[in-house]
Design a protein around this motif. Sequence first.
Motif, mmCIF file in Angstrom:
data_model
loop_
_atom_site.group_PDB
_atom_site.id
_atom_site.type_symbol
_atom_site.label_atom_id
_atom_site.label_comp_id
_atom_site.label_asym_id
_atom_site.label_seq_id
_atom_site.Cartn_x
_atom_site.Cartn_y
_atom_site.Cartn_z
ATOM 1 N N ASP A 78 0.866 -1.171 0.000
ATOM 2 C CA ASP A 78 0.000 0.000 0.000
ATOM 3 C C ASP A 78 0.906 1.226 0.000
ATOM 4 N N ALA A 79 0.337 2.409 0.097
ATOM 5 C CA ALA A 79 1.143 3.631 0.002
ATOM 6 C C ALA A 79 2.211 3.693 1.089
ATOM 7 N N ALA A 80 1.855 3.288 2.312
ATOM 8 C CA ALA A 80 2.815 3.363 3.419
ATOM 9 C C ALA A 80 3.951 2.359 3.237
ATOM 10 N N ALA A 118 14.578 8.230 -8.533
ATOM 11 C CA ALA A 118 13.215 8.577 -8.924
ATOM 12 C C ALA A 118 12.309 7.368 -8.784
ATOM 13 N N ALA A 119 11.008 7.634 -8.690
ATOM 14 C CA ALA A 119 10.026 6.567 -8.555
ATOM 15 C C ALA A 119 8.750 6.945 -9.281
ATOM 16 N N VAL A 120 8.017 5.910 -9.719
ATOM 17 C CA VAL A 120 6.699 6.083 -10.329
ATOM 18 C C VAL A 120 5.743 5.111 -9.645
ATOM 19 N N PRO A 121 4.667 5.593 -9.020
ATOM 20 C CA PRO A 121 3.682 4.695 -8.431
ATOM 21 C C PRO A 121 2.786 4.075 -9.508
ATOM 22 N N VAL A 122 2.510 2.764 -9.371
ATOM 23 C CA VAL A 122 1.670 2.049 -10.327
ATOM 24 C C VAL A 122 0.711 1.139 -9.555
ATOM 25 N N HIS A 123 -0.101 0.381 -10.287
ATOM 26 C CA HIS A 123 -0.995 -0.625 -9.707
ATOM 27 C C HIS A 123 -2.026 0.001 -8.766
ATOM 28 N N SER A 169 -7.079 7.403 -4.009
ATOM 29 C CA SER A 169 -6.060 8.148 -3.274
ATOM 30 C C SER A 169 -4.659 7.543 -3.189
ATOM 31 N N PRO A 170 -4.422 6.256 -3.517
ATOM 32 C CA PRO A 170 -3.093 5.697 -3.236
ATOM 33 C C PRO A 170 -1.929 6.448 -3.864
ATOM 34 N N GLY A 171 -2.084 6.943 -5.106
ATOM 35 C CA GLY A 171 -0.965 7.636 -5.739
ATOM 36 C C GLY A 171 -0.560 8.885 -4.986
ATOM 37 N N ALA A 172 -1.530 9.750 -4.696
ATOM 38 C CA ALA A 172 -1.235 10.988 -3.973
ATOM 39 C C ALA A 172 -0.769 10.695 -2.549
ATOM 40 N N GLU A 173 -1.346 9.660 -1.926
ATOM 41 C CA GLU A 173 -0.920 9.298 -0.574
ATOM 42 C C GLU A 173 0.528 8.826 -0.577
ATOM 43 N N PHE A 174 0.913 8.076 -1.613
ATOM 44 C CA PHE A 174 2.304 7.642 -1.732
ATOM 45 C C PHE A 174 3.237 8.837 -1.872
ATOM 46 N N LEU A 205 4.169 11.382 -10.298
ATOM 47 C CA LEU A 205 2.790 10.904 -10.259
ATOM 48 C C LEU A 205 2.194 11.091 -11.650
ATOM 49 N N LEU A 206 2.059 10.002 -12.387
ATOM 50 C CA LEU A 206 1.616 10.067 -13.772
ATOM 51 C C LEU A 206 0.119 9.816 -13.885
ATOM 52 N N GLY A 207 -0.498 10.440 -14.865
ATOM 53 C CA GLY A 207 -1.837 10.074 -15.272
ATOM 54 C C GLY A 207 -1.768 8.958 -16.295
ATOM 55 N N HIS A 208 -2.899 8.320 -16.567
ATOM 56 C CA HIS A 208 -2.917 7.240 -17.540
ATOM 57 C C HIS A 208 -2.459 7.756 -18.907
#
Length: 255
Positions: free
Chosen positions: A183-185, A198-203, A222-227, A242-245
Motif C-alpha cells: 500500500d502507500a505506506a 526517482a520513482a513512479v507509483p503504479v498498480h 487516493s493511493p498515488g497521492a498518498e504515496f 505521479l503520472l496520469g494514464h
Amino acid sequence: MEITWWGHATCTVEDSGVRLLTDPVFARRLAHLRRRRGALPPARAAVADAVLVSHLHADHLHLPSLARLAAGTRLLVPRGAVRAVPGLRRLARLDLVEVGPGDAEKVGAVTVRAVPALHDGRRLPVGPRRSPALGFVVSGEARTYFAGDTGLFDTMAEEAGPVDVALLPVGGWGPGLGHHHLDAARAAEALRRLAPAAAVPVHYGTYWPVGMDAVRPHEFHSPGAEFVRKAAVAAPGVRVHLLGHGESVRPGTGR
C-alpha cells in the motif's frame, strides 16, 4: 530513458533504443473488474521488443492482451507458466522464455534480470504453487526496478541492487490489501530502502470490482497521492513522478 504508465501495472520502459512492456492489460473489462479510469491504451502500447510478466494472476498475465503482441516479441514469464496456463501455448508466434529469480536475458542493448517478489504467483483461483512471483531490473542507460506485485520483504533492496528508478505498486483493485501487496505506506518504506533517484507509483486507480464503486472509494482514488505524501517523509531525496494514464516521464528531466 522514458517511462509511460498505461494503467494498473502496465508500463512501457524505453532505454537504449529498447522498448519493454510490463504486465500488459488492455481490456475494458476483466472478469469482475471494470476499468474505471483512463482510456484504453492505444495500439502503440502493444509495440515492444520484450514483455515482462511478473506473475500468473489474470490482471498481470492477460492472454487476450498478450495476443496483441507482434510475432517474434520476446515474452519473459515466470518459470512454470506454460504448464500452469496452457493458453500460453496458443501464443507460439511469440518468443516465450521462462525465467526465475537470478536469471538474466539480453534484449538488444539492455539486460533484464528477474528478482524475487513476495506474492502468491500461481494462477488463481486455483493452481499449484509452481511459479514464482517476480520483479525485474532493467539495466541500460539507467537501472529500472519493476517490482511487479509484491509485499515488503527484508531483502528487497539487496535483491534489486542499486537502482535509478523504481516502479512500485501502491494499491490494488479492491477494498482490501493483504501483506503480500504494497500500500502507500509500505511502498514508501520500500522506497526508503531502495533509495533510487526517482520513482513512479503504479498498480492503483485503474480497475475496480463491478458494483463496488461506492465501497471504500478512497482505496481506488487516493493511493498515488498518498504515496507522494508518505514518500516525501520516508525518502525525501527521491523524486516521485505521479503520472496520469498514458503520461510519460523522463526521470531526472521532468515531464
